[in-house]
Design a protein around this motif. Structure first.
Motif, PDB file in Angstrom:
ATOM      1  N   SER A 132       0.619  -1.270  -0.008  1.00 45.34           N
ATOM      2  CA  SER A 132       0.053  -0.185  -0.111  1.00 45.34           C
ATOM      3  C   SER A 132       0.873   1.169   0.043  1.00 45.34           C
TER       4      SER A 132
ATOM      5  N   GLU B  45      -6.100   2.289 -12.733  1.00 47.63           N
ATOM      6  CA  GLU B  45      -6.955   1.070 -12.709  1.00 47.63           C
ATOM      7  C   GLU B  45      -8.162   1.440 -13.235  1.00 47.63           C
TER       8      GLU B  45
ATOM      9  N   ILE C  20     -12.149  -0.591  -9.960  1.00 46.24           N
ATOM     10  CA  ILE C  20     -11.311  -0.791  -8.910  1.00 46.24           C
ATOM     11  C   ILE C  20     -10.844   0.386  -8.457  1.00 46.24           C
TER      12      ILE C  20
ATOM     13  N   LEU D  10     -13.111   1.734  -5.851  1.00 44.57           N
ATOM     14  CA  LEU D  10     -12.704   1.012  -4.350  1.00 44.57           C
ATOM     15  C   LEU D  10     -11.501   1.607  -3.812  1.00 44.57           C
ATOM     16  N   THR D  11     -10.666   1.517  -4.463  1.00 44.00           N
ATOM     17  CA  THR D  11      -9.362   1.725  -3.921  1.00 44.00           C
ATOM     18  C   THR D  11      -9.115   3.371  -3.281  1.00 44.00           C
TER      19      THR D  11
ATOM     20  N   GLY E  17     -12.014   4.884  -2.120  1.00 44.37           N
ATOM     21  CA  GLY E  17     -13.021   4.676  -0.907  1.00 44.37           C
ATOM     22  C   GLY E  17     -12.278   4.094   0.064  1.00 44.37           C
ATOM     23  N   ILE E  18     -11.128   3.332   0.110  1.00 48.28           N
ATOM     24  CA  ILE E  18     -10.516   2.751   1.146  1.00 48.28           C
ATOM     25  C   ILE E  18      -9.506   3.699   1.752  1.00 48.28           C
TER      26      ILE E  18
ATOM     27  N   LYS F 257     -11.187   6.216   3.956  1.00 50.68           N
ATOM     28  CA  LYS F 257     -11.338   5.733   5.289  1.00 50.68           C
ATOM     29  C   LYS F 257     -10.320   5.511   5.938  1.00 50.68           C
TER      30      LYS F 257
ATOM     31  N   LEU G  58      -0.751   6.395  -5.177  1.00 55.36           N
ATOM     32  CA  LEU G  58      -1.370   5.257  -5.786  1.00 55.36           C
ATOM     33  C   LEU G  58      -2.597   6.027  -6.297  1.00 55.36           C
TER      34      LEU G  58
END
Lengths: 482, 366
Positions: free
Chosen positions: B154, B339, B343, B346-347, B349-350, B353, B365
């Motif tokens: 990460s 990406e 995807i 989602l990346t 969003g993570i 958070k 990234l």
């Protein structure tokens, strides 16, 4: 075991949801009669049962997508199901849920030996993945005991292991890519035949997420060439502690067996009576297996036997034939069935640091006396993954509760010595409320925010993995928003 | 900022009001904001049990210190992490936290797995300054979501690692290297595939076009290595002349560190592909030099400064990331392959958070 109260609003709208599902699925793929939904009322954790509101059996990724989109719009919880072999209640329904079974999606889509992978639909069983490539001397490595029945979908959801993980790793180490449907119906493809993620390792967090992040419909799996041969050696010891020391000495010597299995007295006797594997009468039994050419196996086994001899074994027997090897493994693999003949049992799978083995076995023995319930131990000793089997009588009032309390104490002990609640079965409902013993609130929050990203309405398998009290505000926010 | 304890680090992060660059020993060329949080002050092996094949260390512990401790017990980090100093011209001391944050693996990755496959547990400080732990120190652990894998690779964007636990493996008794003389990448990849799909457990499968050799490494007990070496020699004879290298010397460390690209001008890219597609992929790019690892699944390419390799490659299954380039190129093209939208969402969003204030390695990234 507490489950959330079914949402009366969802139950009231059953007919509407059913009608919408029938618009996207063939009639025979939608199960709605109570007499038929009962078939989905439990998984292999049979102590808990609850028929779902509806069950669907889609045949394509598109159908899965349609089902999830509709359920998301209708705010209906969805419980994904592979073959229903979870020992942790991972596929246990709630009365207001739709069970989404992937069993009809069981095709092999691509086999590629040059690049060493197979692509399958996720409802395919674990053993039949190997079955598709074994004529060409390849295999899929993770081998849970339920491999004849369990589906790849469930293996991915629970990050399943097996007896040969010491060398080959668990599901996450053998999973290269997935096609997955999110709760809103969108389809994502993650990973593939190439190695490593170009960005965040989403595949790593999807594997083991217990069907809470999405429904995997296709998987790309690493396949390996079969070793030239495999051969086990059987060792009996008078004492658990000595057997544990022997395991540690083997690992320290630089040999990495493919499997090191351990059984205690109760299991040895039960398995011997059940499978007639020729197990010796002793307190601790080890099965150590090595792989390779004949000469390689001879060499490794000679070193292993030399180490074992230093610990005064009461029995030391190298398998002399394929038949004898099969018999030795049959005994081990029928351990759960053999114990089931003695009584009802509850199977745990806490993992501990290998060095804590003697201490943990001693404490389990003491607790067994305190609770008045016998316990047999059979486990993957090389990686510390225990499988205590607590015997109880389901027909005797109070016995299940006592057994659960005993099980919880064993799992807490596993955590306290530096291990974890579950090594390969998953949390499900079974260990959900013990999560707070292993993880602080911030640790659980960091996991739950992942679900917030993938499934903001908390509709996928919502009452699992996290203590109900920890996930309550999220699940209630969903209901309140309706 | 160079905190000495996890608690001190947590306090620092909580008090941040501007973005920071997260670095370990500073050897892997992470660019970003001027202000940096270094983990090199968090050092020490906190637990090492050779009989359980596990090691726990603070994130800033030098790789050299870990490898020395393992070596004394005849064990090793099986994923063979690369040393970036030669390629990037950096100095400093590589740390275990940097290796994990980059999911950095070498030639043995093709057989043994990547860094992420050996990572058993993490502790980190998230973007709110909270200490979080996931996983543990046992080999089998499916308790809750696997944030351990998520944190591996990460690159400091989700949290600052403070401690990692790793599975280690016995060091092989001996190693042998076979060289197959081949004249083109198609034959080389075919030879490597043939070896990798044999039962003879190859732990390195590379192709160096400058040497004209497909290279295979065998490791294990002496008797086993010599048996497998003989088997492979006959198996591969149809691809070209096969010989065992008598003095491989630092060959595998050089392959691991892409030594052939050191001090060569140009940008360096790393492309991950399905091995059998490697020949087609390299045919599309204007590389001055290439090197193939992981049976052809990893392509190193040296290209003229500023080349947009992704534009030349077009669509393919895999990813092309920049390892070495000027700041301008990195800003223009991005270090990591963009990406697909699902995807990427989602990346994003993570990240949002884990680091809601967008403090950690912004822009790195996605």
């Amino acid at each position: 075991m507490e489950m959330p109260t079914p949402n009366p609003d969802v139950l009231r709208r059953k007919a509407v949801v059913l009608q919408r599902l029938l618009q996207v699925l063939p009639e025979e793929a939608v199960i709605h009669e109570p007499s038929e939904t009962r078939a989905y009322e439990c998984d292999a954790l049979t102590a808990y049962r609850c028929p779902p509101m509806l069950a669907v059996l889609p045949s394509t990724t598109q159908e899965v997508s349609d089902v999830l989109r509709i359920c998301n719009e209708e705010a209906v919880p969805v419980v994904p199901r592979g073959s229903g072999t979870s020992l942790a209640g991972g596929a246990l329904p709630t009365a207001d849920c739709v069970i989404l079974g992937v069993a009809r999606m069981n095709e092999v889509l691509e086999v590629d030996y040059d690049n060493r992978f197979i692509r399958v639909q996720s409802g395919r069983t674990n053993l039949s993945v190997t079955g598709a490539v074994e004529e060409d001397d390849f295999f899929y490595a993770p081998d849970p005991s339920s491999q004849l029945a369990c589906a790849i979908a469930g293996n991915i959801a629970m990050n399943s292991g097996g007896a040969h993980c010491l060398k080959y790793g668990v599901t996450t180490n053998n999973l290269l890519g997935v096609k997955m449907v999110l709760m809103d119906g969108s389809v994502v493809e993650i990973g593939g035949a190439h190695l490593d993620s170009g960005g965040l390792d989403l595949l790593g967090v999807i594997c083991g997420s217990e069907g809470q992040l999405g429904v995997v419909t296709e998987a790309t799996l690493r396949i390996l060439r079969k070793p030239e041969g495999a051969r086990p050696v059987l060792m009996g010891f008078d004492d658990n502690e000595v057997a544990g020391q022997c395991v540690s000495d083997i690992i320290k010597s630089g040999i990495l067996p493919v499997a090191i299995e351990f059984m205690d007295t109760l299991c040895i006797k039960a398995c011997e009576n059940f499978a007639h594997a020729g197990y010796p009468d002793c307190n601790a039994l080890l099965i150590v297996e090595v792989e390779g050419s004949e000469a390689e196996m001879d060499y490794q086994l000679s070193k292993i036997i030399e180490i074992a001899k230093r610990h005064n074994p009461v029995e030391l027997r190298e398998s002399q034939s394929a038949e004898e090897s099969a018999k030795i493994w049959l005994g081990r693999k029928s351990a759960f069935g053999a114990m089931g003949q003695l009584n009802d049992y509850m199977c745990l799978d806490g993992t501990i640091p290998v060095s804590s083995l003697p201490e943990v076995l001693r404490r389990i023995g003491e607790m067994s006396e305190e609770y008045g319930l016998p316990v047999g131990n059979v486990f993957h000793a090389g990686d510390g993954n225990m499988h205590p089997l607590i015997l109880f009588d389901a027909n005797k009032p109070g016995d299940l509760e006592k057994c659960e309390a005993f099980g919880a104490d064993i799992l807490k002990l596993c955590v306290d010595v530096g291990g974890c609640l579950t090594g390969e079965h998953g949390v499900g409902i079974e260990k959900r409320d013990l999560m707070s013993h292993q993880y602080a609130p911030a640790d659980l929050e960091a996991q739950m925010v992942i679900k917030d990203v993938f499934d903001p309405n908390w509709l996928l398998n919502p009452a699992k993995v996290f203590p109900l009290s920890a996930s309550e505000s999220r699940r209630i926010a969903r209901i309140a928003a309706e | 900022m160079n905190p000495k304890t996890e608690a001190e680090l947590a306090e620092m992060v909580a008090g941040l009001d501007e973005p920071v660059r997260i670095t370990g020993g500073g050897t892997r060329g992470v660019a970003g904001p001027d202000m940096a949080i270094q983990t090199s002050g968090l050092t020490g092996i906190s637990l090492y049990e050779p009989g359980a094949l596990t090691l726990v260390a603070k994130a800033g512990t030098p790789i050299g210190e870990i490898e020395a401790a393992l070596d004394a017990e005849g064990q090793q980090l099986a994923f063979e992490p690369m040393d970036h100093r030669g390629l990037l011209g950096t100095s400093g001391t590589p740390t275990i936290g940097g290796v994990v944050a980059g999911n950095i693996s070498g030639p043995r990755r093709v057989q043994a797995g990547a860094c992420r496959d050996f990572l058993l547990g993490v502790r980190y400080v998230d973007g709110m300054g909270q200490v979080v732990k996931n996983g543990g120190r046992v080999m089998k652990n499916v308790t809750g979501y696997d944030l351990v894998k998520l944190m591996a690779g990460s690159r400091g964007t989700l949290g600052v690692l403070t401690e990692v636990s790793l599975k280690v493996l016995p060091k092989p008794e001996v190693a042998a290297t076979l060289s197959v003389q081949v004249s083109d990448v198609t034959t080389a990849v075919a030879a490597l595939s043939a070896a990798l799909k044999s039962p003879f457990e190859v732990s390195g499968a590379a192709y160096d076009p400058d040497m004209g050799s497909a290279l295979l490494r065998l490791e294990g007990f002496a008797g086993s290595v010599s048996y497998r070496s003989d088997q492979l020699k006959s198996l591969l004879s149809g691809f070209g002349e096969v010989a065992e290298l008598e003095h491989p010397g630092t060959l595998w460390a050089d392959l691991r560190d892409a030594a052939g690209f050191h001090e060569q001008s140009g940008d360096v890219w790393r492309i991950s592909v399905k091995p059998s597609e490697a020949p087609d992929i390299v045919a599309r790019i204007p590389a001055d030099r290439t090197l193939f690892d992981w049976g052809g699944g990893l392509i190193w390419a040296l290209v003229p400064v500023g080349t947009d390799l992704r534009a030349q490659l077009g669509a393919f299954d895999g990813h092309a990331n920049i390892v070495r380039a000027g700041q301008e190129t990195l800003v223009e093209l991005g270090r990591f392959q963009p990406e697909a939208s699902g995807i990427a969402a989602l990346t994003k969003g993570i990240r949002q958070k884990f680091d809601p204030r967008g403090l950690f390695n912004p822009g790195l990234l996605g």
